[in-house]
Design an enzyme around this catalytic site. Sequence first.
Site, PDB file in Angstrom:
ATOM      1  N   ASP A  82       0.835  -1.135   0.052  1.00 31.67           N
ATOM      2  CA  ASP A  82       0.145   0.001   0.115  1.00 31.67           C
ATOM      3  C   ASP A  82       0.911   1.186   0.025  1.00 31.67           C
ATOM      4  OD1 ASP A  82      -2.373   1.629   0.176  1.00 31.67           O
ATOM      5  OD2 ASP A  82      -2.342   1.411   2.450  1.00 31.67           O
ATOM      6  N   GLU A 134      -2.414   6.044  -8.255  1.00 25.82           N
ATOM      7  CA  GLU A 134      -3.376   6.888  -7.570  1.00 25.82           C
ATOM      8  C   GLU A 134      -3.419   8.433  -8.190  1.00 25.82           C
ATOM      9  OE1 GLU A 134      -3.668   7.420  -3.344  1.00 25.82           O
ATOM     10  OE2 GLU A 134      -4.107   9.232  -3.485  1.00 25.82           O
ATOM     11  N   GLY A 211     -11.161   4.410   4.091  1.00 25.90           N
ATOM     12  CA  GLY A 211     -12.715   3.677   4.337  1.00 25.90           C
ATOM     13  C   GLY A 211     -13.426   4.117   5.604  1.00 25.90           C
ATOM     14  N   THR A 234      -7.735   2.637   9.962  1.00 26.33           N
ATOM     15  CA  THR A 234      -7.926   3.728  11.245  1.00 26.33           C
ATOM     16  C   THR A 234      -9.013   2.775  12.514  1.00 26.33           C
ATOM     17  OG1 THR A 234      -7.212   5.577  10.180  1.00 26.33           O
ATOM     18  CG2 THR A 234      -8.239   5.867  12.339  1.00 26.33           C
TER      19      THR A 234
HETATM   20  P1  13P Z   1      -8.308   4.678   6.861  1.00 25.44           P
HETATM   21  O1  13P Z   1      -7.159   4.639   7.988  1.00 25.44           O
HETATM   22  O2  13P Z   1      -8.961   5.932   6.795  1.00 25.44           O
HETATM   23  O3  13P Z   1      -9.331   3.531   6.956  1.00 25.44           O
HETATM   24  O4  13P Z   1      -7.666   4.638   5.423  1.00 25.44           O
HETATM   25  C1  13P Z   1      -6.859   3.393   5.043  1.00 25.44           C
HETATM   26  C2  13P Z   1      -6.114   3.614   3.948  1.00 25.44           C
HETATM   27  O5  13P Z   1      -6.827   4.272   3.083  1.00 25.44           O
HETATM   28  C3  13P Z   1      -4.822   3.022   3.624  1.00 25.44           C
HETATM   29  O6  13P Z   1      -4.383   3.191   2.456  1.00 25.44           O
END
Ligand code: 13P
Length: 408
Positions: A82, A134, A211, A234
Amino acid sequence: MPLVDMKDMLNHAYRHGYAVGAFDLVSLDFLEGIMTAAERSRAPVILSLAESHFEYFDFELVMPAVEAAARRASVPVAIHLDHGGSLASAVTAIRYGCNGVMVDASSQPLSDNIQATRAVVDMAHACGVPVEGELGYVPGVEGEDAERHPGEVAYTTPEQAGAYVEQSGVDFLAVSIGTVHGRMKGEPRLDFQRLQQINEVLGIPLVIHGGTGLSDDQFRQLIANGVAKINYYTALSDAAAKQINENTKTDTGSGYTGLVKHLCATIATEVERCMHQWGAAGRADELLSHCQAWMPVEHLIVYNVHGVGKAGAETMIAEGRRILSAIPGVREVFTGEAVQNDAEYQYTWLVRFCHLAVVDSYREHPEHVAFADKLFRPVAGERISIDYQMLATDVTHIEYSNKEKVMR
Ligand code: 13P
């Protein structure tokens, strides 16, 4: 079989109107919790490793556990880098076992973003690995501290998205339509019309970062407009932290193991909720019949060395190890000498490729060609070279029901 081609996985989700969760993990508790949820809800899942989290754990040390969890699963799993920041980090991630990579050059001007992404795509596709790019900017960094790094949203435009995907060759696109990484300040307002237009132009699986904090209805509309992968972290981190805080109140005596009690179960509960909400629950078996298994290839050479003596052979082998290990898609290089003195072939190379595609890209790679022509072939007279792919039956299945009984 359960480690599968991520492109097959996301194309299936895209065509059938559901989204696969890409859950960032930062410890074995996260890994176990995510996998338990996937098994319980029979959902495909992406185990996601964010480059910005590598300061909290050793990527190289964690990856064998991640890969083992994927290989023993009975549901389809992909392993993804990621927010990779460079070509080098994508090469390393593939070497460690990722079978999907994200390149995030979204802070750069469009033409530089395209150029940086194209370089990763060319390398990764030669390894059989799909790429997420992205365009636009989703504020924050991945992590629960994102509130402190807000920045301004830069929305993805349909026109730029078309040019970016065509010129960079990415397989999936992360779009910016109003979400933010980490905790939200107030209600997020998402631009669904923009998303719909992007989806109409591209027709490829779209990805949503950030998300955490979105509503049921927002997820429903995201998925209805082409989102097939949702990044989520998160909320898992917050749930884990809350559990630790509760543990400190109820358990004052048992140290570390007392503090991390019930973490897997807590994380699993939240992941399972997402899998049901995003329509991934119950899709595992149907998806498995549509996915190619992700299987390594062993490139085996047995040979004899003539004309340079033992020391010369060892120098050539050491140089080969150094050069060949660095070629993208090579996961490991084993060099060996026969245990028996009278073996028909005295030396071997066993080069592990991440995927069948590497058979061709390795053979044609300029570093391999130079080594083979200048150092290897002149001294390696008779030799046999064969590529072997793992049999599907080699994959060990371990019943997850047993695991659940010991879940902490
Ligand atoms: P959140 O931490 O807001 O869920 O986003 C995670 C994310 O997009 C990792 O690439």
